[in-house]
Design a protein around this motif. Sequence first.
Motif, PDB file in Angstrom:
ATOM      1  N   ILE A 110      -1.673  28.289  28.479  1.00 22.30           N
ATOM      2  CA  ILE A 110      -1.312  28.573  29.863  1.00 22.30           C
ATOM      3  C   ILE A 110       0.086  28.037  30.110  1.00 22.30           C
ATOM      4  N   SER A 111       0.654  28.302  31.282  1.00 25.36           N
ATOM      5  CA  SER A 111       2.018  27.871  31.577  1.00 25.36           C
ATOM      6  C   SER A 111       2.061  26.400  31.990  1.00 25.36           C
ATOM      7  N   GLU A 112       3.254  25.805  31.868  1.00 22.31           N
ATOM      8  CA  GLU A 112       3.438  24.438  32.339  1.00 22.31           C
ATOM      9  C   GLU A 112       3.191  24.346  33.846  1.00 22.31           C
ATOM     10  N   ALA A 113       3.576  25.388  34.576  1.00 25.46           N
ATOM     11  CA  ALA A 113       3.342  25.398  36.016  1.00 25.46           C
ATOM     12  C   ALA A 113       1.847  25.301  36.318  1.00 25.46           C
ATOM     13  N   SER A 114       1.025  25.982  35.512  1.00 23.58           N
ATOM     14  CA  SER A 114      -0.425  25.926  35.717  1.00 23.58           C
ATOM     15  C   SER A 114      -0.961  24.526  35.417  1.00 23.58           C
ATOM     16  N   ILE A 115      -0.401  23.891  34.391  1.00 23.54           N
ATOM     17  CA  ILE A 115      -0.797  22.517  34.074  1.00 23.54           C
ATOM     18  C   ILE A 115      -0.517  21.609  35.259  1.00 23.54           C
ATOM     19  N   LYS A 116       0.682  21.733  35.837  1.00 21.10           N
ATOM     20  CA  LYS A 116       1.052  20.903  36.992  1.00 21.10           C
ATOM     21  C   LYS A 116       0.118  21.157  38.169  1.00 21.10           C
ATOM     22  N   THR A 117      -0.218  22.422  38.379  1.00 25.74           N
ATOM     23  CA  THR A 117      -1.111  22.751  39.488  1.00 25.74           C
ATOM     24  C   THR A 117      -2.488  22.137  39.283  1.00 25.74           C
ATOM     25  N   HIS A 118      -3.035  22.237  38.061  1.00 22.71           N
ATOM     26  CA  HIS A 118      -4.338  21.642  37.777  1.00 22.71           C
ATOM     27  C   HIS A 118      -4.299  20.127  37.980  1.00 22.71           C
ATOM     28  N   LEU A 119      -3.204  19.501  37.557  1.00 24.77           N
ATOM     29  CA  LEU A 119      -3.079  18.054  37.745  1.00 24.77           C
ATOM     30  C   LEU A 119      -3.028  17.691  39.229  1.00 24.77           C
ATOM     31  N   LEU A 120      -2.267  18.455  40.004  1.00 25.69           N
ATOM     32  CA  LEU A 120      -2.168  18.172  41.436  1.00 25.69           C
ATOM     33  C   LEU A 120      -3.514  18.331  42.128  1.00 25.69           C
ATOM     34  N   HIS A 121      -4.269  19.353  41.742  1.00 27.92           N
ATOM     35  CA  HIS A 121      -5.601  19.535  42.312  1.00 27.92           C
ATOM     36  C   HIS A 121      -6.496  18.349  41.939  1.00 27.92           C
ATOM     37  N   ALA A 122      -6.384  17.879  40.688  1.00 28.30           N
ATOM     38  CA  ALA A 122      -7.172  16.726  40.251  1.00 28.30           C
ATOM     39  C   ALA A 122      -6.771  15.473  41.022  1.00 28.30           C
ATOM     40  N   TYR A 123      -5.461  15.302  41.245  1.00 31.63           N
ATOM     41  CA  TYR A 123      -5.001  14.145  42.031  1.00 31.63           C
ATOM     42  C   TYR A 123      -5.669  14.150  43.410  1.00 31.63           C
ATOM     43  N   GLY A 124      -5.661  15.323  44.049  1.00 31.60           N
ATOM     44  CA  GLY A 124      -6.235  15.422  45.384  1.00 31.60           C
ATOM     45  C   GLY A 124      -7.715  15.074  45.391  1.00 31.60           C
ATOM     46  N   LYS A 125      -8.441  15.560  44.406  1.00 27.50           N
ATOM     47  CA  LYS A 125      -9.874  15.303  44.359  1.00 27.50           C
ATOM     48  C   LYS A 125     -10.190  13.844  44.034  1.00 27.50           C
ATOM     49  N   LEU A 126      -9.338  13.231  43.225  1.00 25.56           N
ATOM     50  CA  LEU A 126      -9.577  11.849  42.805  1.00 25.56           C
ATOM     51  C   LEU A 126      -8.945  10.831  43.750  1.00 25.56           C
ATOM     52  N   GLY A 127      -8.107  11.316  44.687  1.00 28.51           N
ATOM     53  CA  GLY A 127      -7.466  10.415  45.628  1.00 28.51           C
ATOM     54  C   GLY A 127      -6.375   9.565  45.010  1.00 28.51           C
ATOM     55  N   VAL A 128      -5.646  10.132  44.040  1.00 28.98           N
ATOM     56  CA  VAL A 128      -4.566   9.403  43.375  1.00 28.98           C
ATOM     57  C   VAL A 128      -3.279  10.217  43.463  1.00 28.98           C
ATOM     58  N   ARG A 129      -2.164   9.636  42.954  1.00 30.05           N
ATOM     59  CA  ARG A 129      -0.875  10.303  43.090  1.00 30.05           C
ATOM     60  C   ARG A 129      -0.116  10.487  41.781  1.00 30.05           C
ATOM     61  N   ASP A 130      -0.672  10.017  40.663  1.00 30.04           N
ATOM     62  CA  ASP A 130       0.059  10.190  39.407  1.00 30.04           C
ATOM     63  C   ASP A 130      -0.904  10.346  38.234  1.00 30.04           C
ATOM     64  N   ARG A 131      -0.336  10.672  37.072  1.00 31.38           N
ATOM     65  CA  ARG A 131      -1.131  10.969  35.879  1.00 31.38           C
ATOM     66  C   ARG A 131      -1.962   9.777  35.420  1.00 31.38           C
ATOM     67  N   ALA A 132      -1.315   8.620  35.339  1.00 26.48           N
ATOM     68  CA  ALA A 132      -2.011   7.436  34.828  1.00 26.48           C
ATOM     69  C   ALA A 132      -3.192   7.075  35.720  1.00 26.48           C
ATOM     70  N   ALA A 133      -2.972   7.127  37.042  1.00 25.76           N
ATOM     71  CA  ALA A 133      -4.052   6.799  37.972  1.00 25.76           C
ATOM     72  C   ALA A 133      -5.177   7.822  37.872  1.00 25.76           C
ATOM     73  N   ALA A 134      -4.818   9.090  37.685  1.00 22.85           N
ATOM     74  CA  ALA A 134      -5.840  10.137  37.576  1.00 22.85           C
ATOM     75  C   ALA A 134      -6.721   9.918  36.356  1.00 22.85           C
ATOM     76  N   VAL A 135      -6.082   9.599  35.235  1.00 22.06           N
ATOM     77  CA  VAL A 135      -6.842   9.356  34.006  1.00 22.06           C
ATOM     78  C   VAL A 135      -7.746   8.134  34.178  1.00 22.06           C
ATOM     79  N   GLY A 136      -7.191   7.056  34.742  1.00 22.61           N
ATOM     80  CA  GLY A 136      -7.986   5.851  34.940  1.00 22.61           C
ATOM     81  C   GLY A 136      -9.175   6.080  35.857  1.00 22.61           C
TER      82      GLY A 136
END
Length: 221
Positions: free
Chosen positions: A182-208
């Motif tokens: 998939i595109s890098e833009a799609s990766i960013k979008t999936h990450l942003l959606h995950a941030y919103g659901k997890l209540g975090v603002r960055d990659r490291a916090a999302a993974v944790g």
Amino acid sequence: MSAGDSSAVEHPIRLLIADDHPVVRNGLRGAFADEPGIAVVGEVPDGRQAVDRAARGGVDVVLMDLRMPVLDGVEATAELRERAPGVRILVLTTFDGEADVLAAVAAGATGYLLKDVGTDELAAAVRAAHRGEAVLAPTAAEHLMGQVRRPAPAVLTARELEVLALVAGGASNREAARRLFISEASIKTHLLHAYGKLGVRDRAAAVGEAYRRGLLPATPA
């Protein structure tokens, strides 16, 4: 006309409309045509053009749709917050799902309204957003309050979990995009959606947070 009204007209709020539907853009431009203190300075059909236009300057508030080509509203909001942090983003959309609201707010949106809002209320929301005040549709406010009240488990999609798993393994956005085809833009979008659901603002916090909630398999000891 009072002195206060005159000042508002002399120094209008510069509004950019970002929506992929020409009819919607035309309707919004018409709605603000006679609105004192607000001037539509441009219209764009996708998130990429919204970011580029607003980042050039001369824009105070962006009316941002969520579903747009090239770059969607959430990703455009996140990028614009980095490139032009002084610009306020007011999401105006037909989508009121919890994931949409949380992702938009996590990305940096000042407000979230639905397209059935009245003209007067919309104009008031633009003014409030320009002042830095949060403006939320009732359903959006309910979603956010629900998130605050309950530490409910996030329901991530299979793709969002795949992306988080790759990020947890050290993959860059480019590498994750290559591996998932998939595109890098799609990766960013999936990450942003995950941030919103997890209540975090960055990659490291999302993974944790994903590990803490048991959404990702535990790492070997």
